[in-house]
Design a protein around this motif. Structure first.
Motif, mmCIF file in Angstrom:
data_model
loop_
_atom_site.group_PDB
_atom_site.id
_atom_site.type_symbol
_atom_site.label_atom_id
_atom_site.label_comp_id
_atom_site.label_asym_id
_atom_site.label_seq_id
_atom_site.Cartn_x
_atom_site.Cartn_y
_atom_site.Cartn_z
ATOM 1 N N ARG A 182 0.827 -1.204 0.000
ATOM 2 C CA ARG A 182 0.000 0.000 0.000
ATOM 3 C C ARG A 182 0.863 1.257 0.000
ATOM 4 N NH1 ARG A 182 -1.902 3.169 4.315
ATOM 5 N NH2 ARG A 182 -3.967 4.127 4.030
ATOM 6 N N CYS A 192 -6.827 4.044 -9.211
ATOM 7 C CA CYS A 192 -7.629 2.830 -9.081
ATOM 8 C C CYS A 192 -7.820 2.190 -10.453
ATOM 9 C CB CYS A 192 -8.983 3.153 -8.449
ATOM 10 S SG CYS A 192 -10.109 1.738 -8.364
ATOM 11 N N CYS A 204 -8.258 4.337 -0.192
ATOM 12 C CA CYS A 204 -7.780 3.129 -0.872
ATOM 13 C C CYS A 204 -7.899 1.876 -0.009
ATOM 14 C CB CYS A 204 -6.326 3.296 -1.316
ATOM 15 S SG CYS A 204 -5.152 3.290 0.055
ATOM 16 N N ALA A 205 -7.879 0.743 -0.679
ATOM 17 C CA ALA A 205 -7.875 -0.560 -0.018
ATOM 18 C C ALA A 205 -7.014 -1.506 -0.850
ATOM 19 C CB ALA A 205 -9.287 -1.110 0.120
ATOM 20 N N ASP A 207 -6.499 -4.985 -2.493
ATOM 21 C CA ASP A 207 -7.333 -6.083 -2.970
ATOM 22 C C ASP A 207 -6.450 -7.217 -3.481
ATOM 23 O OD1 ASP A 207 -9.687 -7.466 -4.010
ATOM 24 O OD2 ASP A 207 -8.963 -6.863 -5.988
ATOM 25 N N GLN A 209 -6.283 -9.701 -6.217
ATOM 26 C CA GLN A 209 -6.914 -10.008 -7.491
ATOM 27 C C GLN A 209 -6.487 -11.391 -7.944
ATOM 28 O OE1 GLN A 209 -5.655 -7.665 -10.865
ATOM 29 N NE2 GLN A 209 -3.687 -7.182 -9.933
ATOM 30 N N VAL A 265 -7.074 -0.401 -4.843
ATOM 31 C CA VAL A 265 -8.316 0.049 -5.456
ATOM 32 C C VAL A 265 -9.039 1.009 -4.521
ATOM 33 C CG1 VAL A 265 -8.614 -2.042 -6.832
ATOM 34 C CG2 VAL A 265 -9.613 -1.917 -4.552
ATOM 35 N N GLU A 266 -9.970 1.764 -5.084
ATOM 36 C CA GLU A 266 -10.791 2.662 -4.278
ATOM 37 C C GLU A 266 -11.717 1.824 -3.386
ATOM 38 O OE1 GLU A 266 -14.047 4.945 -3.002
ATOM 39 O OE2 GLU A 266 -14.299 3.505 -4.649
ATOM 40 N N LYS A 267 -11.948 2.295 -2.175
ATOM 41 C CA LYS A 267 -12.642 1.483 -1.170
ATOM 42 C C LYS A 267 -14.026 1.030 -1.603
ATOM 43 C CE LYS A 267 -10.346 3.285 2.929
ATOM 44 N NZ LYS A 267 -10.520 4.109 4.146
ATOM 45 N N ASN A 270 -13.813 -1.606 -4.083
ATOM 46 C CA ASN A 270 -13.353 -2.856 -3.474
ATOM 47 C C ASN A 270 -14.511 -3.627 -2.863
ATOM 48 O OD1 ASN A 270 -11.272 -4.704 -2.516
ATOM 49 N ND2 ASN A 270 -11.725 -3.904 -0.479
ATOM 50 N N ILE A 273 -16.442 -5.706 -5.458
ATOM 51 C CA ILE A 273 -15.777 -6.832 -6.120
ATOM 52 C C ILE A 273 -16.305 -8.142 -5.541
ATOM 53 C CG2 ILE A 273 -13.576 -7.999 -6.508
ATOM 54 C CD1 ILE A 273 -12.242 -5.222 -6.323
ATOM 55 N N LYS A 275 -16.687 -11.841 -4.145
ATOM 56 C CA LYS A 275 -15.770 -12.743 -3.449
ATOM 57 C C LYS A 275 -16.191 -14.184 -3.693
ATOM 58 C CE LYS A 275 -13.546 -9.305 -1.434
ATOM 59 N NZ LYS A 275 -14.222 -8.161 -2.084
#
Length: 287
Positions: A182, A192, A204-205, A207, A209, A265-267, A270, A273, A275
């Protein structure tokens, strides 16, 4: 730990014991017997017998009432000032450390206390709580997200405590990797990849991928023939979960370092997305 934790130990031992039961002494009968509704104080006229939820020794009849309590505490504290008072700190610590699924990662820098901050996302400003870490960082944390994840009787039955403990410990063991990633991406001015938005420390977060975090942990357990229900989990200062077997911890960190594909990515993006659903039950016969 900071003065807030010292206050907890001296003034609200009952609430600290609730936290330790969930994050350290999982199988201590005496502790579990103590941390029941009969030991819960009433608040706002709610008695233990009426409570559906218990957070930090306080009784609540609904999740909405928990959020009201959070807003009351947040609105009393100017941005940057510490959350003061053992009852308030105890409540927040129990809520976030028990139910927020990113607590271990967010507090990896060493939990010192709570404060408040204002973050900007999707064109609007929102006030929220933040973790003040021993590293000197302020890490925002969402109480609405934590409340949403509070279990019902159904989720308790579906997700055994031992599995939640193992997953939490696995997250904190690799938290330094994600925090370093980060910091590197932010210093490079990353945008992002989902929204194209300029990323900052407040929006931000990290992720996973490709293979998500749970997918990676599942693959690791299957490769090593590990039953996650049998993994011994302890804690750091009763707040952060960790593997008791430090060789296992190092093995997992190495596996994650080799196989994880991270992105910033932007929170909000995120959270959208999808799971993967993990068949953890297929590992419960592993030795």
């Amino acid at each position: 730990m900071g003065s807030q934790i010292e206050e907890l130990v001296s003034d609200r031992w009952d609430s600290v014991l609730l936290i330790l039961v969930r994050h350290d002494s999982w199988n201590c009968p005496a502790a579990q017997g103590y941390a029941n509704l009969s030991a819960v104080s009433s608040i706002g006229g709610v008695m233990p017998s009426e409570a559906k939820y218990t957070i930090g020794g306080e009784a609540f009849v609904s999740k909405d009432k928990i959020k009201v309590r959070c807003r009351e505490i947040r609105d009393e504290v100017p941005d940057g000032d510490p959350v003061a008072g053992s009852a308030k700190v105890s409540f927040l610590l129990d809520l976030f450390s028990t139910w927020h699924d990113e607590w271990d990662e967010k507090s990896a820098g060493g939990f010192v206390g709570f404060t408040t901050m204002t973050v900007r996302a999707n064109g609007k400003e929102t006030r929220c709580f933040a973790i003040r870490t021993a590293d000197g960082d302020l890490i925002d944390i969402s109480f609405t997200h934590a409340v949403r994840l509070i279990e019902t009787a159904r989720t308790v039955a579906l997700v055994p405590q031992a599995l939640r403990d193992c997953r939490n410990a696995a997250r904190v063991e690799i938290a330094r990797q994600t925090m370093n990633y980060r910091a590197t991406e932010l210093s490079a001015g990353t945008r992002c990849s989902v929204t194209g938005q300029q990323l900052t420390a407040s929006n931000c977060a990290v992720d996973h991928q490709g293979q998500g975090f749970d997918e990676l942990l599942f693959a690791f357990c299957r490769l090593r023939s590990i039953n996650p229900l049998r993994v011994q989990v302890g804690s750091v200062n009763g707040v952060q979960a960790r593997f008791v077997d430090r060789a296992l911890a190092q093995d997992w960190r190495s596996y994650h370092q080799q196989h994880a594909q991270l992105r910033l990515v932007e929170k909000t993006a995120n959270l959208r997305i999808p799971k993967a659903r993990i068949s953890w039950d297929t590992l419960t016969t592993a030795t």
